[in-house]
Design a protein around this motif. Structure first.
Motif, PDB file in Angstrom:
ATOM      1  N   LEU A   1       0.949  -1.052   0.109  1.00  0.00           N
ATOM      2  CA  LEU A   1      -0.003   0.030   0.026  1.00  0.00           C
ATOM      3  C   LEU A   1       0.807   1.159   0.022  1.00  0.00           C
ATOM      4  CD1 LEU A   1      -2.694   1.316   0.175  1.00  0.00           C
ATOM      5  CD2 LEU A   1      -2.474   1.095   2.791  1.00  0.00           C
ATOM      6  N   SER A   2       0.600   2.188  -0.925  1.00  0.00           N
ATOM      7  CA  SER A   2       1.361   3.247  -1.212  1.00  0.00           C
ATOM      8  C   SER A   2       1.180   4.337   0.158  1.00  0.00           C
ATOM      9  CB  SER A   2       1.269   3.922  -2.302  1.00  0.00           C
ATOM     10  OG  SER A   2       0.063   4.588  -2.437  1.00  0.00           O
ATOM     11  N   ALA A   3       2.336   5.274   0.228  1.00  0.00           N
ATOM     12  CA  ALA A   3       2.112   5.999   1.580  1.00  0.00           C
ATOM     13  C   ALA A   3       1.286   7.110   1.221  1.00  0.00           C
ATOM     14  CB  ALA A   3       3.435   6.770   1.997  1.00  0.00           C
ATOM     15  N   GLU A   4       1.027   7.704  -0.138  1.00  0.00           N
ATOM     16  CA  GLU A   4      -0.055   8.484  -0.319  1.00  0.00           C
ATOM     17  C   GLU A   4      -1.407   8.023  -0.328  1.00  0.00           C
ATOM     18  OE1 GLU A   4      -1.228  11.376  -4.294  1.00  0.00           O
ATOM     19  OE2 GLU A   4       0.452   9.814  -4.377  1.00  0.00           O
ATOM     20  N   ASP A   5      -1.805   6.715  -0.698  1.00  0.00           N
ATOM     21  CA  ASP A   5      -3.226   6.299  -0.479  1.00  0.00           C
ATOM     22  C   ASP A   5      -3.411   6.084   0.976  1.00  0.00           C
ATOM     23  OD1 ASP A   5      -3.720   6.047  -3.217  1.00  0.00           O
ATOM     24  OD2 ASP A   5      -3.193   4.026  -3.441  1.00  0.00           O
ATOM     25  N   ASN A   6      -2.363   5.538   1.705  1.00  0.00           N
ATOM     26  CA  ASN A   6      -2.338   5.596   3.246  1.00  0.00           C
ATOM     27  C   ASN A   6      -2.949   6.772   3.936  1.00  0.00           C
ATOM     28  OD1 ASN A   6      -2.640   3.992   5.588  1.00  0.00           O
ATOM     29  ND2 ASN A   6      -0.473   3.342   5.545  1.00  0.00           N
TER      30      ASN A   6
END
Length: 219
Positions: free
Chosen positions: A183-188
């Motif tokens: 899971l990408s940091a941006e989506d998180n």
């Protein structure tokens, strides 16, 4: 003598023409009768037997209906035949509507309708499986969930809110797994924002729904 031969020849031609004409009318009448018989026979077949062959029944009906309509043009006094065709058409259309209603899948339960609205039709069933949620789509799943709740928050009952909370917690549980799967940091970060938005909305509106039910109960 020659005139007699000509007269006989003309008479034979006329008789032959009349014979052909009678044969054509007879065939047309038979086509109409077969159409009427087909409609009556289909109505006598058990619904369970029709269900598996409904497409074939419809195709055969369309063929016979078209043939019957065309046959009317070959019947000289076709008022009675036209009435038969129209009556059978109405009879079949009513029967088709009845069968279509019977063959239609049952409407989803209110709980399933809510799940379909929150996640998409058929995404979450009784097994409560979120295996289709992955690192690539989880942000959009949260987005649809929170925005759907926001748009309908004034219409939900207390039971709806309890179901929403159950689904939310199940989605959160899946997120814990997805975080380990890239899971990408941006989506998180975006998901965290949606969660912050959801929490107070749930608390306030569930309390309001419960209060409204208590008022209704007192009445």
């Amino acid at each position: 003598m020659k005139n007699i031969k000509i007269a006989i020849g003309i008479a034979l031609v006329v008789l032959g023409f009349a014979s052909c004409k009678d044969e054509k009318q007879e065939k047309a009448q038979k086509t109409v009768e077969n159409y009427v018989i087909y409609v009556d026979s289909v109505k006598n077949v058990a619904a369970a037997d029709l269900k598996d062959n409904w497409k074939s029944v419809e195709a055969e009906y369309d063929r016979r209906s078209q043939e019957a309509q065309a046959a009317l043009a070959d019947i000289k006094d076709n008022a009675a035949a036209t009435e038969k065709v129209n009556a059978s058409k109405i009879k079949y259309e009513e029967f088709r509507d009845e069968m279509t209603a019977q063959f239609a899948p049952p409407a989803p339960s209110p709980k399933q309708q809510l799940r379909d609205a929150l996640f998409g039709a058929g995404k979450i069933g009784d097994d409560m499986s979120f295996s289709w949620v992955n690192a690539q789509n989880i942000h959009s799943v949260y987005q649809q969930f929170v925005h759907t709740v926001e748009n309908n928050k004034d219409r939900y009952s207390r039971e709806d809110w309890d179901e929403i909370k159950l689904m939310y917690e199940a989605l959160d549980s899946r997120k814990n797994t997805v975080e380990k799967e890239g899971l990408s940091a941006e989506d998180n970060r975006k998901i965290a924002g949606l969660k912050v938005k959801f929490a107070p909305m749930y608390t306030v509106n569930r309390m309001g729904a419960k209060s409204e039910e208590n008022k209704d109960a007192k009445k």
